[in-house]
Design a protein around this motif. Sequence first.
Motif, mmCIF file in Angstrom:
data_model
loop_
_atom_site.group_PDB
_atom_site.id
_atom_site.type_symbol
_atom_site.label_atom_id
_atom_site.label_comp_id
_atom_site.label_asym_id
_atom_site.label_seq_id
_atom_site.Cartn_x
_atom_site.Cartn_y
_atom_site.Cartn_z
ATOM 1 N N ARG A 60 0.834 -1.215 0.000
ATOM 2 C CA ARG A 60 0.000 0.000 0.000
ATOM 3 C C ARG A 60 0.860 1.253 0.000
ATOM 4 N N PHE A 61 1.886 1.296 0.846
ATOM 5 C CA PHE A 61 2.767 2.462 0.894
ATOM 6 C C PHE A 61 3.477 2.679 -0.442
ATOM 7 N N VAL A 62 4.002 1.603 -1.017
ATOM 8 C CA VAL A 62 4.694 1.710 -2.302
ATOM 9 C C VAL A 62 3.726 2.191 -3.378
ATOM 10 N N LYS A 63 2.530 1.616 -3.422
ATOM 11 C CA LYS A 63 1.516 2.024 -4.400
ATOM 12 C C LYS A 63 1.189 3.516 -4.259
ATOM 13 N N ASP A 64 1.170 4.006 -3.010
ATOM 14 C CA ASP A 64 0.842 5.411 -2.754
ATOM 15 C C ASP A 64 2.047 6.345 -2.904
ATOM 16 N N GLY A 65 3.206 5.792 -3.290
ATOM 17 C CA GLY A 65 4.362 6.623 -3.610
ATOM 18 C C GLY A 65 5.337 6.885 -2.482
ATOM 19 N N TYR A 66 5.228 6.145 -1.378
ATOM 20 C CA TYR A 66 6.180 6.335 -0.281
ATOM 21 C C TYR A 66 7.376 5.414 -0.466
ATOM 22 N N PRO A 67 8.589 5.892 -0.143
ATOM 23 C CA PRO A 67 9.795 5.094 -0.372
ATOM 24 C C PRO A 67 9.855 3.848 0.509
ATOM 25 N N LEU A 68 10.176 2.729 -0.109
ATOM 26 C CA LEU A 68 10.474 1.497 0.613
ATOM 27 C C LEU A 68 11.990 1.419 0.715
ATOM 28 N N LEU A 69 12.503 1.475 1.933
ATOM 29 C CA LEU A 69 13.946 1.499 2.131
ATOM 30 C C LEU A 69 14.543 0.114 2.317
ATOM 31 N N SER A 70 13.753 -0.820 2.878
ATOM 32 C CA SER A 70 14.227 -2.204 3.002
ATOM 33 C C SER A 70 13.044 -3.132 3.251
ATOM 34 N N GLY A 71 13.264 -4.394 2.869
ATOM 35 C CA GLY A 71 12.263 -5.413 3.125
ATOM 36 C C GLY A 71 11.167 -5.466 2.087
ATOM 37 N N PRO A 72 10.135 -6.186 2.439
ATOM 38 C CA PRO A 72 9.978 -6.971 3.668
ATOM 39 C C PRO A 72 10.989 -8.120 3.722
ATOM 40 N N ARG A 73 11.439 -8.376 4.921
ATOM 41 C CA ARG A 73 12.458 -9.402 5.126
ATOM 42 C C ARG A 73 12.496 -9.816 6.594
ATOM 43 N N THR A 74 13.121 -10.948 6.848
ATOM 44 C CA THR A 74 13.379 -11.370 8.220
ATOM 45 C C THR A 74 14.797 -10.941 8.556
ATOM 46 N N THR A 75 14.933 -10.163 9.613
ATOM 47 C CA THR A 75 16.241 -9.638 10.006
ATOM 48 C C THR A 75 17.043 -10.693 10.763
ATOM 49 N N GLY A 76 18.305 -10.414 10.986
ATOM 50 C CA GLY A 76 19.175 -11.324 11.729
ATOM 51 C C GLY A 76 18.708 -11.569 13.151
ATOM 52 N N ASP A 77 17.989 -10.592 13.733
ATOM 53 C CA ASP A 77 17.501 -10.783 15.095
ATOM 54 C C ASP A 77 16.058 -11.305 15.126
ATOM 55 N N GLY A 78 15.553 -11.757 13.948
ATOM 56 C CA GLY A 78 14.278 -12.461 13.928
ATOM 57 C C GLY A 78 13.032 -11.649 13.647
ATOM 58 N N TYR A 79 13.164 -10.357 13.410
ATOM 59 C CA TYR A 79 11.998 -9.540 13.085
ATOM 60 C C TYR A 79 11.637 -9.700 11.613
ATOM 61 N N TYR A 80 10.350 -9.764 11.323
ATOM 62 C CA TYR A 80 9.897 -9.639 9.945
ATOM 63 C C TYR A 80 9.463 -8.206 9.785
ATOM 64 N N GLU A 81 10.102 -7.478 8.870
ATOM 65 C CA GLU A 81 9.881 -6.040 8.813
ATOM 66 C C GLU A 81 10.087 -5.482 7.425
ATOM 67 N N ALA A 82 9.569 -4.279 7.264
ATOM 68 C CA ALA A 82 9.846 -3.436 6.102
ATOM 69 C C ALA A 82 10.014 -2.024 6.646
ATOM 70 N N VAL A 83 10.845 -1.225 6.005
ATOM 71 C CA VAL A 83 11.076 0.149 6.461
ATOM 72 C C VAL A 83 10.649 1.096 5.351
ATOM 73 N N ILE A 84 9.759 2.023 5.724
ATOM 74 C CA ILE A 84 9.276 3.046 4.795
ATOM 75 C C ILE A 84 9.539 4.421 5.417
ATOM 76 N N GLN A 85 9.239 5.471 4.669
ATOM 77 C CA GLN A 85 9.368 6.830 5.178
ATOM 78 C C GLN A 85 8.005 7.502 5.198
ATOM 79 N N ASP A 86 7.784 8.343 6.222
ATOM 80 C CA ASP A 86 6.571 9.162 6.243
ATOM 81 C C ASP A 86 6.788 10.379 5.332
ATOM 82 N N PRO A 87 5.813 11.273 5.200
ATOM 83 C CA PRO A 87 5.956 12.397 4.258
ATOM 84 C C PRO A 87 7.147 13.317 4.513
ATOM 85 N N GLU A 88 7.683 13.329 5.725
ATOM 86 C CA GLU A 88 8.824 14.200 6.014
ATOM 87 C C GLU A 88 10.130 13.427 6.192
#
Length: 126
Positions: free
Chosen positions: A89-117
């Motif tokens: 949804r964020f990508v479709k709406d034009g917000y940057p996807l910086l990483s992921g979705p992925r499982t991190t080395g410490d076991g989190y399933y995550e994706a990192v995006i940016q808010d408007p600022e």
Amino acid sequence: MHIEHVAIWTNNLAKMKDFYQKYFEVESTELYLNPKTQFQSYFLNFKSGSRLELTTKKFLSGRVADSLGYSHIAISVGEKADVDRFTKRFVKDGYPLLSGPRTTGDGYYEAVIQDPEGNLIELTTD
């Protein structure tokens, strides 16, 4: 003990409030305004009880923090499928996807995006 709220300085208070309300279903308080200092803020209340305070005032400095201080906010959105859905949804709406979705080395399933600022939001599982 628990963290009561986290505050973010913002240039466009209304735009940021609308963003968090749209994507994270937060409830906003009424605008607080200190007429003497021109400080303004909204508290955004998550259903879980945590809160985010968006703040602004005239003549904010152009502070940039590349190595110390605030890094990101992690918001649990549910299961892996929910992280994937939010990310799309964020990508479709034009917000940057910086990483992921992925499982991190410490076991989190995550994706990192940016808010408007440009503030980093880590979308993660419960």
